[in-house]
Design an enzyme around this catalytic site. Structure first.
Site, PDB file in Angstrom:
ATOM      1  N   LYS A 170     -19.926   0.603  -0.192  1.00 57.85           N
ATOM      2  CA  LYS A 170     -20.287  -0.023  -1.205  1.00 57.85           C
ATOM      3  C   LYS A 170     -21.592   0.491  -1.652  1.00 57.85           C
ATOM      4  O   LYS A 170     -21.710   1.674  -1.349  1.00 57.85           O
ATOM      5  CB  LYS A 170     -21.296  -0.718  -0.176  1.00 57.85           C
ATOM      6  N   SER A 245     -23.882  -9.727  -1.228  1.00 56.15           N
ATOM      7  CA  SER A 245     -24.187  -8.417  -2.062  1.00 56.15           C
ATOM      8  C   SER A 245     -23.009  -7.376  -2.277  1.00 56.15           C
ATOM      9  O   SER A 245     -22.289  -6.575  -3.366  1.00 56.15           O
ATOM     10  CB  SER A 245     -25.142  -7.706  -2.358  1.00 56.15           C
ATOM     11  N   SER A 269     -24.234 -10.342   3.071  1.00 53.09           N
ATOM     12  CA  SER A 269     -24.274 -10.584   2.268  1.00 53.09           C
ATOM     13  C   SER A 269     -22.824  -9.441   2.289  1.00 53.09           C
ATOM     14  O   SER A 269     -21.970  -8.783   1.931  1.00 53.09           O
ATOM     15  CB  SER A 269     -24.964  -9.308   1.394  1.00 53.09           C
TER      16      SER A 269
END
Length: 546
Positions: A170, A245, A269
């Protein structure tokens, strides 16, 4: 000071707080904060905190909320029964191979790391223009790492199951020599000469990092919405969201662009996008995995963990990521369990709590989501688990608390930029972060007091059960741009710090994945994953390629 009781009162408080912070915001913008519903959590927070006693000890740095003694021990079972492969496995649609399968093929010389990496890069080139999963592709670096992995494996130097496997991370984790944007315009040019701790561990294990994945701006949304870089589309249905996210990480793994990926989780997330994309997503215990080198959203709620195609893959990555780090004071020197060995044990004798009432007064989910969840629970029962229905009304307050804490911690991190670069935030992020100024001067301490009280109440559930289960989300993936109630069942376990995993258990009528969530005692990821493996072994997930 009496807490404001309505939106007008909160807007007045925001004006005062923003002026004192030296931030100039037009009244029209503040009215938009209210119109978009961003003040609903501050209002709910005021209601629940007024009912809490004022003399509770605040939580503060007891963030993992447990001792390091008995709490670190796995739940007991009456025996160690092997988990059999699912009887229906042969009938499943073929899907992308798991990390474990590819690791075995690498060692049999049936495939090379360079071939796997080239396949991943070709898939990225083909599919990323459609899905928008990658912020940055590291093609040259990945191929160089793959060639090195092949040389090492050929010479008998085996670093473990990740050696030579294409992995994505990420884009809020530092990767030396690259920009770490955290999905923002503000950090678009921020480069580091160091790796995040998790990236260091991946490299040490021989993983090949193929790129950095998209996320909502500063990870502050349960959907993939991002005003600067666009949303990430769900591989199962391009009109639907991946969730957030860790949006790009989920899409990359589900669509064959990486074998596994790392995500962060402050309110769900990891688990939300994993569930919406048909993956396994693990949020370890708070303090289990170092966040050194990660852009924070909320220091006391952030977690880091794996997103994979199988429970065994998640266990492999957990084994590599877990452990203390002196650079991150939140990590603790708790022995890391052999979770891979635990997967070979059965679940006979485990007690799993089945959520009946979460205190919201709302249905727990759509009929499709609940049917899939109950099918997973029935599979656990067939494997020897005792199901115990229970009410946990504290969950509804924990949702509010988690959101309120994120707001108050996030604004502390963002304050300098809010003063100088307010217009460089996308509208959703800007309005949401401005709503943080609706909280009063004592609200952070009051939130920590409430957290302490709710944690102590929730810990009592382990007198009755070893694990707690909920649907991962109340529904399948919503349409693009709709955060909805994505974190309904995930956020409470960030506030508690308990380990939690999502495992896929079915599809909606529109072929959107559905997940089952399991949460356990702090530091007992082994039992959480063991039960997830039993759900997976039941063959409820049809598998296949989106």
């Amino acid at each position: 000071m009496t807490a404001p009781e309505d939106v007008a009162g909160l807007l007045d408080r925001m004006r005062v707080n923003l002026r004192q912070a030296g931030i100039q915001v037009a009244d029209e913008t503040l009215e938009l904060v209210a119109q978009r519903g961003f003040l609903s959590t501050p209002l709910a927070f005021q209601q629940i905190v007024e009912e809490a006693p004022a003399d509770i000890t605040p939580d503060y740095l007891d963030l993992a909320g447990q001792s390091l003694g008995d709490a670190a021990q796995p739940a007991r079972t009456t025996g160690e029964q092997p988990v059999a492969p699912p009887a229906t496995a042969a009938a499943r649609e073929p899907g992308y191979p798991t990390l474990a399968e590819l690791a075995a093929r690498l060692r049999r010389r049936e495939v090379s790391s360079v071939e796997l990496t080239e396949q991943a890069l070709a898939r990225i080139q083909e599919r990323d223009p459609v899905l928008n999963a990658f912020q940055l592709v590291l093609a040259e670096e990945a191929l160089a790492a793959a060639r090195q992995a092949d040389r090492e494996l050929g010479a008998g130097q085996d670093r473990g199951p990740l050696h030579g496997i294409p992995i994505a991370v990420k884009d809020l984790l530092a990767v030396a020599g690259t920009a770490t944007t955290a999905g923002s315009k503000i950090l678009a040019g921020w480069r580091t000469d160091f790796d995040a701790a998790a990236v260091e561990r991946l490299r040490a294990a021989g993983a090949v990092i193929v790129g950095k994945t998209r996320l909502s701006e500063f990870a502050y949304s349960g959907a993939s919405n991002n005003a600067h870089y666009g949303p990430t589309r769900n591989p199962w249905n391009l009109d639907h969201d991946t969730g957030g996210s860790s949006s790009g990480s989920a899409a990359a793994v589900a669509d064959g662009m990486a074998v596994a990926a790392l995500g962060s989780d402050t309110g769900g997330s990891i688990r939300i996008p994993a569930a919406f994309c048909g993956l396994v997503g693990l949020k370890p215990t708070f303090g289990r995995v170092s966040l050194h080198g990660a852009i924070p959203l909320a220091w006391s709620l952030d977690h880091l963990g794996p997103m994979t195609r199988s429970v065994a893959d998640a266990a492999m990555l957990f084994q590599i990521l877990a452990g203390p780090d002196p650079r991150d004071g939140r990590t603790r020197s708790v022995p890391v369990p052999d979770v891979e060995a635990a997967l070979r044990g059965g679940v006979e004798g485990l007690r799993v709590g089945v959520l009946r009432d979460d205190g919201s007064g709302e249905p727990l989910g759509t009929p499709e989501a609940l049917d899939a969840w109950r099918a997973g629970l029935a599979a656990l029962e067939r494997a020897g688990v005792t199901l115990v229905e229970l009410d946990l009304p504290e969950l509804s307050r924990l949702r509010v608390l988690n959101t309120a804490l994120i707001a108050q911690e996030a604004v502390a991190f963002h304050l300098p930029w809010l003063r100088e670069r307010l217009e460089d935030y996308g509208e959703f992020m800007r309005l949401r972060i401005l709503s943080s100024f609706a909280y009063g001067p004592a609200d952070f301490v009051r939130a920590q007091q409430l957290r302490h009280e709710l944690r102590r109440r929730c810990e009592q559930v382990f007198d009755q059960v070893d694990l707690l289960s909920t649907p991962t989300a109340p529904y399948g993936a919503p349409e693009l741009g709709d955060p909805a109630r994505n974190s309904w069942f995930t956020a409470p376990f960030n506030a508690l710090g308990w380990p939690a995993v999502t495992v896929p258990v079915g599809l909606t009528g529109r072929r959107l994945p559905l997940g089952l969530q399991l949460a356990g005692r702090p530091w007992d990821e082994a039992t959480v994953l063991r039960a997830a493996a039993a759900v997976e072994a039941a063959g409820l997930w049809p598998g296949g390629i989106p």
